[in-house]
Design a protein around this motif. Structure first.
Motif, short mmCIF file in Angstrom:
data_model
loop_
_atom_site.label_atom_id
_atom_site.label_comp_id
_atom_site.label_asym_id
_atom_site.label_seq_id
_atom_site.Cartn_x
_atom_site.Cartn_y
_atom_site.Cartn_z
N HIS A 165 -105.98 23.83 -12.85
CA HIS A 165 -105.86 23.29 -11.94
C HIS A 165 -105.56 22.22 -12.18
O HIS A 165 -105.76 21.08 -13.38
CB HIS A 165 -107.49 23.26 -11.25
CG HIS A 165 -108.56 24.12 -10.95
ND1 HIS A 165 -107.75 24.97 -9.66
CD2 HIS A 165 -108.74 25.35 -11.52
CE1 HIS A 165 -108.14 26.18 -9.55
NE2 HIS A 165 -108.64 26.25 -10.71
N TYR A 208 -101.70 24.61 -3.63
CA TYR A 208 -101.13 24.78 -4.88
C TYR A 208 -100.24 24.18 -5.67
O TYR A 208 -99.46 23.84 -4.33
CB TYR A 208 -101.45 26.10 -5.52
CG TYR A 208 -100.17 27.34 -4.91
CD1 TYR A 208 -99.00 26.80 -5.21
CD2 TYR A 208 -100.57 27.97 -3.89
CE1 TYR A 208 -98.15 27.68 -5.11
CE2 TYR A 208 -99.29 28.60 -3.24
CZ TYR A 208 -98.11 28.75 -3.68
OH TYR A 208 -97.18 29.31 -3.45
N GLY A 243 -108.40 24.64 -3.25
CA GLY A 243 -107.53 25.27 -4.50
C GLY A 243 -106.67 26.54 -4.05
O GLY A 243 -105.81 27.03 -4.75
N GLU A 244 -107.65 27.25 -2.77
CA GLU A 244 -107.09 28.75 -2.95
C GLU A 244 -106.09 28.32 -1.89
O GLU A 244 -105.36 29.34 -1.48
CB GLU A 244 -108.60 29.20 -2.38
CG GLU A 244 -108.20 30.76 -1.70
CD GLU A 244 -107.72 31.61 -2.67
OE1 GLU A 244 -106.64 32.73 -2.39
OE2 GLU A 244 -107.62 31.44 -3.71
N SER A 255 -100.98 27.07 -10.61
CA SER A 255 -101.68 27.21 -9.56
C SER A 255 -102.75 28.04 -9.60
O SER A 255 -102.89 27.36 -10.83
CB SER A 255 -100.59 28.62 -8.66
OG SER A 255 -100.93 29.60 -9.58
N ASN A 256 -103.48 28.01 -8.30
CA ASN A 256 -104.67 28.09 -9.12
C ASN A 256 -104.89 29.39 -10.21
O ASN A 256 -106.17 29.24 -11.18
CB ASN A 256 -105.48 29.00 -8.13
CG ASN A 256 -106.15 28.57 -6.92
OD1 ASN A 256 -105.10 27.48 -6.89
ND2 ASN A 256 -106.04 28.79 -5.64
N CYS A 276 -107.86 24.89 6.09
CA CYS A 276 -109.36 25.29 5.03
C CYS A 276 -110.62 25.60 5.87
O CYS A 276 -110.84 27.36 5.23
CB CYS A 276 -109.20 24.20 4.16
SG CYS A 276 -107.97 24.27 2.78
#
Length: 90
Positions: A89, A70, A66-67, A84-85, A58
């Protein structure tokens, strides 16, 4: 309480972000301090990501957890759904 009566797995967008940054697996693996074969297995969801490695990935791409990662849920028998995003969440 959340109950999942299906198969859930953690997925990632590592390959997508490598393409956006125009780097290959060798370059990313070297930056993360892991082997290219281990990175390939991570991309293909064959090994669980360790907390330290998740943070490194990240930070390298400058995206939030979260990007990059997932949860994908495959429903048993009736089809499959994805969490997913874009959906919700956990």
């Amino acid at each position: 309480m959340i109950q999942i009566d299906s198969i859930a797995s953690i997925k990632n967008k590592i390959q997508k972000y490598c393409e956006l940054k125009d780097i290959n697996q060798d370059d990313l693996a070297r930056e993360l301090g892991i082997s290219r074969s281990y990175l390939s297995k991570l991309e293909n969801h064959r090994y669980p990501e360790g907390t330290d490695l998740i943070v490194k990935v990240c930070l390298y791409f400058g995206v939030g957890l979260g990007e990059m990662f997932y949860i994908e849920v495959k429903e048993g028998g009736d089809g499959d759904g994805e969490i997913s995003n874009g959906d919700r969440h956990l």
